[in-house]
Enzyme design. Structure first.
Site, PDB file in Angstrom:
ATOM      1  N   ASP A 526       0.841  -1.190   0.000  1.00  0.00           N
ATOM      2  CA  ASP A 526       0.000   0.000   0.000  1.00  0.00           C
ATOM      3  C   ASP A 526       0.878   1.242   0.000  1.00  0.00           C
ATOM      4  O   ASP A 526       2.075   1.175   0.278  1.00  0.00           O
ATOM      5  CB  ASP A 526      -0.947  -0.021   1.217  1.00  0.00           C
ATOM      6  CG  ASP A 526      -0.192  -0.153   2.528  1.00  0.00           C
ATOM      7  OD1 ASP A 526       0.520   0.806   2.898  1.00  0.00           O
ATOM      8  OD2 ASP A 526      -0.290  -1.217   3.190  1.00  0.00           O
ATOM      9  N   GLU A 606      22.171 -21.111 -19.228  1.00  0.00           N
ATOM     10  CA  GLU A 606      21.326 -20.274 -18.360  1.00  0.00           C
ATOM     11  C   GLU A 606      22.162 -19.212 -17.642  1.00  0.00           C
ATOM     12  O   GLU A 606      21.730 -18.071 -17.478  1.00  0.00           O
ATOM     13  CB  GLU A 606      20.579 -21.155 -17.342  1.00  0.00           C
ATOM     14  CG  GLU A 606      19.458 -21.967 -17.976  1.00  0.00           C
ATOM     15  CD  GLU A 606      18.861 -22.998 -17.025  1.00  0.00           C
ATOM     16  OE1 GLU A 606      17.623 -23.090 -16.964  1.00  0.00           O
ATOM     17  OE2 GLU A 606      19.633 -23.718 -16.351  1.00  0.00           O
TER      18      GLU A 606
END
Ligand code: GLA
Length: 721
Positions: A526, A606
């Site tokens: 928030d 990777e």
């Protein structure tokens, strides 16, 4: 009618004072330069009662007036923004206008987060409402950020009487609309799938979205949009309201008997009953409001800018934050100092800039049923002091970060054995447990200060540049051993003030510390937390495809710079899904980028990919974090691909991101249209000699390659010639 107008660059917010002293809300929307009191009508309405001072005039009724800060007790029976109870149990009051003042600059709120601005950037308006007989005064505060088209609201409530009173409801703001067909967009979810966007029509009655969990919660978010029925991403009217608060909240939307709309937001009135002694003052949290007629995308960009520039603070607000690696999904609680150093070594070689040691470094925390509260380093597990571990990490040229969960306590801890009354527990009743833990009573400052001192000792003992501050359960068992009488409503709010106090102390004592908020992923995502922590771990779900939906919903109210997002291992720990490492990185780059996996288990290919991803992220950082963000697709509606683009504010470049979601035999081609480019300019697709006009990219778009299998990703960088 006395008119009070608040003007921003493109919007007008107008109030009026009626002859009986009601403060009415006349208009909020596209800029106008006239008095809007012509909108007011007055009829004798059946079963809507009249104030005493209106005498025989039955056309005056608070029940139908568009009220700026509606209270219970004056004949308005819609959902109020404000309600009090006297010490003898009398409910309600009748707030009337007394005075108004204007000043330059933006007000702040003691103990609570608030939007800030330079004096020249903002103005403050204060309106005093009063009910003398009830002994209460309310100052409505408005912060006007002209250039940004933002208006903030909060209220200051004073007990001016001789008896104590109880605040039963005290919202931060309320918007009454005389007419209009609106939809609500709100963001619901669950642990591991936060902030799904849901849109529905406002219907008669009250629809509400809120939290009673003591945290803003995974389930509902304190950011809500009211949009015109036809409003879409690029066009149409919409209002966004973001509450800067991390505890219980409620947003209520009511359509009344005359099709008028009421939209209120603030601390949830359930589990709230705040005592106010004579002379005492209560500050509500702040609500930031914005309006635009340019659609939902433009509304989001206002909030992105607001949060980045006027809510987040500190040195990390606008500069690149270190690309990090976190050991949680790689090791969980099972690690040693050497294992952490092993992960860090591999990561450093690839360009990762910070090693974050997650849960498990303190007390005897080898399983999640113990040690929360015992903030002393487990040197046996680390094979040395925290300082020696931090030094080994720094010697590789990396920064070092640490996980904490300061609001929690395990029954199996030294702290609990010494101070069982420090946990929120009701005497004589077994408490509700969450993840085997209880919550410390942060409404008591001595407890907050004790934990702060223990955490400070740890931070002072080693070189630590980052903290991940977690919170892994909601509040229940609301009994505070410090209160003379029990009042769950007071404890809930004071708890949040305690958390803010802790954070304010932390950032003042360690101004260079980067803090990432977290609550079981995104359970406390928030605008209040973003005042202290410029980024928040977005979700415990690190599956790239699930993250597309979570990050899409999050983007409506929060900037990309706030979104903690990591590349994790496959099969994904939460869903078992397998996606390519490139796809995982493209999705994680729509955030504060990092990794969360055991690099020792990756292939050479990777590892090479990771090296390039980090270089790419750094090259695109200015676009990703400080550029404009555009949603190009909607999860659930656009099922073939997900896409978004970042555009430089001067439109000189853009980064288009596409992820394929589905795969078919002999498939039609999907075209993705960019947004926010300069239509008259030409853009070169980096790495090719291809020139495409901005209008072409926006009107027809570009074809997505057909490749076998789902979940491929593309990142395309366009540079204006
Ligand atoms: C929460 C967080 C995770 C991790 C664990 C550690 O679930 O969201 O990222 O830090 O706690 O216990």
């Amino acid at each position: 009618m006395e008119i009070i107008s608040l003007q921003t660059k493109h919007t007008t917010y107008q109030m009026g004072v009626t002859e009986h002293g009601f403060l009415v809300h006349l208009y909020y929307g596209k800029k106008v330069d006239c008095n809007m009191d012509y909108l007011m009508t007055a009829y004798d309405r059946g079963f809507s009662m009249n104030p005493y001072d209106a005498g025989d005039d039955r056309t005056v009724s608070a029940d139908v007036l568009p009220l700026e800060y509606p209270c219970y007790g004056n004949g308005d029976f819609r959902t109020p923004a404000f309600n009090i109870k006297s010490s003898s149990g009398v409910l309600g009051c009748d707030l009337r206008f007394r005075s108004m003042s204007r000043s330059s600059g933006k007000y702040s709120i003691p103990g609570l987060p608030a939007v800030y601005a330079e004096n020249a950037e903002a103005k403050t308006v204060e309106i005093l409402l009063q009910d003398e007989s009830a002994g209460v005064e309310v100052i409505l505060k408005y912060g006007i950020l002209t250039e940004l088209d933002v208006i903030t609201r909060s209220a200051v409530i004073k007990n001016t009487g001789k008896q104590p009173l109880f605040l039963e409801k005290a919202y931060s703001g309320n918007l009454d609309f005389l007419c209009g067909d609106y939809d609500v967009l709100h963001f619901y979810g669950r642990h591991g799938m936060e902030r799904n966007c849901e849109r529905h029509t406002v219907i008669h009655g009250i629809q509400s979205y809120g939290s009673r969990r003591g945290m803003s919660s995974h389930q509902h978010n304190p950011f809500v949009i009211l949009a015109g029925r036809g409003t879409n991403e690029d066009d149409g009217s919409c209002y966004g309201v973001s509450l800067l608060y991390s505890g219980n909240f409620n947003c209520e939307v009511e359509k009344d008997q005359y099709q008028q709309i009421r939209f209120g937001i603030g601390i949830h009135s359930e589990l709230f009953s705040y005592p106010l002694q004579p002379g005492n003052i209560f500050y509500t949290p702040e609500a930031a409001c914005a309006y635009t007629s340019d659609g939902l995308g433009a509304l989001s960009r206002i909030f992105h800018h607001l949060i980045r520039s006027h809510i987040c603070r500190g040195i990390w607000q606008k500069i690149p934050r270190p690309v990090l690696i976190n050991n949680w999904e790689a090791t969980y609680l099972d690690f040693t100092g050497d294992k952490i150093v092993g992960i860090a070594e591999k990561a450093a070689a690839l360009g990762v800039e910070m090693m974050v040691l997650d849960d498990g470094w303190f007390g005897d925390r080898d399983s999640d049923d113990r040690a929360l509260g015992d903030w002393t380093v487990n040197e046996k597990k680390l094979g040395g002091t925290l300082q020696s571990l931090s030094k080994r990490i720094h010697d590789m040229g990396m920064k070092f970060g640490l996980w904490i969960e300061p609001e929690m306590i395990n029954e199996n801890s030294r702290l609990y054995r010494e101070h069982p009354d420090w946990a929120l527990v009701i005497p004589g009743r077994k408490p509700v447990r969450g993840r085997n833990q209880l919550v410390l009573d942060y409404s008591r400052r001595e407890i907050v200060d004790y934990i702060f001192e223990r955490i400070s000792e740890v931070l002072d003992s080693a070189q630590i540049e980052y903290i991940k501050m977690d919170m892994n359960r909601g509040l229940s068992d609301l009994f505070s051993a410090s209160l003379q009488y029990q009042n769950a409503g007071k404890t809930m709010h004071d708890y949040v003030l305690g958390v803010y106090h802790f954070l304010e102390r932390l950032i003042s004592r360690y101004p260079n510390l980067l803090i990432e908020g977290c609550a079981g992923g995104g359970g406390r995502f928030d605008a209040g937390m973003l005042y202290y922590t410029p980024q928040i771990w977005c979700s415990d779900d690190t599956d790239a495809i699930e993250r597309i939906r979570i990050q899409h919903g999050t983007s409506f109210g929060y900037p990309i710079s706030a979104v903690g997002s990591h590349v994790s291992a496959v099969p994904n720990e939460q869903t078992g899904r397998v996606t390519d490492i490139h796809t995982r990185a493209v999705v994680a780059m729509a955030g504060s980028f990092g990794y969360e996996l055991d690099l020792n288990l990756l292939s050479k290919v990777e590892m090479e990919a990771i090296k390039k991803q980090i270089q790419d992220f750094k090259r695109y950082w200015h676009l990703i974090h400080n550029g404009d963000y555009y949603r190009l697709t909607t999860p659930g509606i656009d099922t073939e691909v997900a896409a978004w683009n970042f555009t430089a504010q001067d439109q000189s470049e853009a980064l288009l991101n596409i992820v394929s979601l589905d795969t078919h035999c002999n498939s039609p081609v999907t075209y993705v249209k960019c947004k926010g480019l300069d239509g008259n300019a030409h853009y070169q697709l980096e790495g090719t000699s291809q020139l495409i006009s901005g209008n072409a990219l926006m009107e027809i778009g570009i074809p997505v390659p057909i490749v076998s299998g789902e979940y491929h990703a593309w990142q395309m960088h366009f540079i204006r010639l």
